[in-house]
Write a protein that holds these residues in place. Sequence first.
Motif: not given
Length: 218
Positions: A6, A29-30, A53-54, A75, A78-79
């Motif tokens: 992340l 991700s991210y 991120p998810r 963050v 999003q997750i």
Amino acid sequence: MRVGILGSGLMGAKLGALFARAGHDVTFSYARSEQKLKRLAREAGKNAQAGAPREAAQDADALLFAVHWSRMDDVFRQIGDVPGKVIVSCSLPMNADNTELAIAGKSSGAEALAKRLPKARIVSAFNTVPSEVLFDVFAGRRKATKPSLVYCGDDSRGKKVAAELIRDVGFDPVDLGALRMARYTEPFALLVAQIAYEGKGGPAIAYRFERFGGERGV
Ligand SMILES: NC(=O)c1ccc[n+]([C@@H]2O[C@H](COP(=O)([O-])OP(=O)(O)OC[C@H]3O[C@@H](n4cnc5c(N)ncnc54)[C@H](OP(=O)(O)O)[C@@H]3O)[C@@H](O)[C@H]2O)c1
């Protein structure tokens, strides 16, 4: 393990590449561009992919939290909820212009993170090293003497996972105890950064704190 990254900047990109080289399945991700995430995944080889991120969080055994403190809410929005997930945080709770810690003394970024995600298994690690030294440490990981790297947390399973990742990058993991020890490691990380970037030692100074008075000591 499946490791979700992340924040794929200096720390996330380097640690993600090293986790992949060590055999873990990594999702970057991210970042601000998907192209960058895809490039990182390509460069890291067959064990790596890019994702949102998810997706990075979905089946992860561990998540590396490696963003600027100001990005935390974005963050985690999003997750979504991550009960039981191991989150290894290298993030420091810096203020917006990176001049000082926004949380210090009676608490720490790691503890604030644990409050924000009470059901996750938060461990603080990797934040005491400048990212530049990580590849050298990895390259030397079969040497008899390894640089030490401290970590702390309140969850034993989370700590076991973090220690494995620390070892896989090439450090000797040193358990400092409870998550509140991050009140001391986070300011220490700033000391290392100041010496590395403003002093004469350069990032390699990070190796040298491990042995006071020893062969390579300071
Ligand atoms: N760098 C070090 O040596 C070091 C050492 C110890 C601890 N730390 C800590 O580790 C954490 C990460 O540091 P870092 O140096 O890796 O930071 P960084 O290089 O700035 O990486 C942050 C990541 O967040 C992404 N990001 C920022 N804003 C975004 C947005 N609006 N949307 C999507 N993605 C966004 C960046 O995207 P882009 O990739 O597109 O820029 C980058 O991938 C910080 O808390 C820092 O204090 C860093």
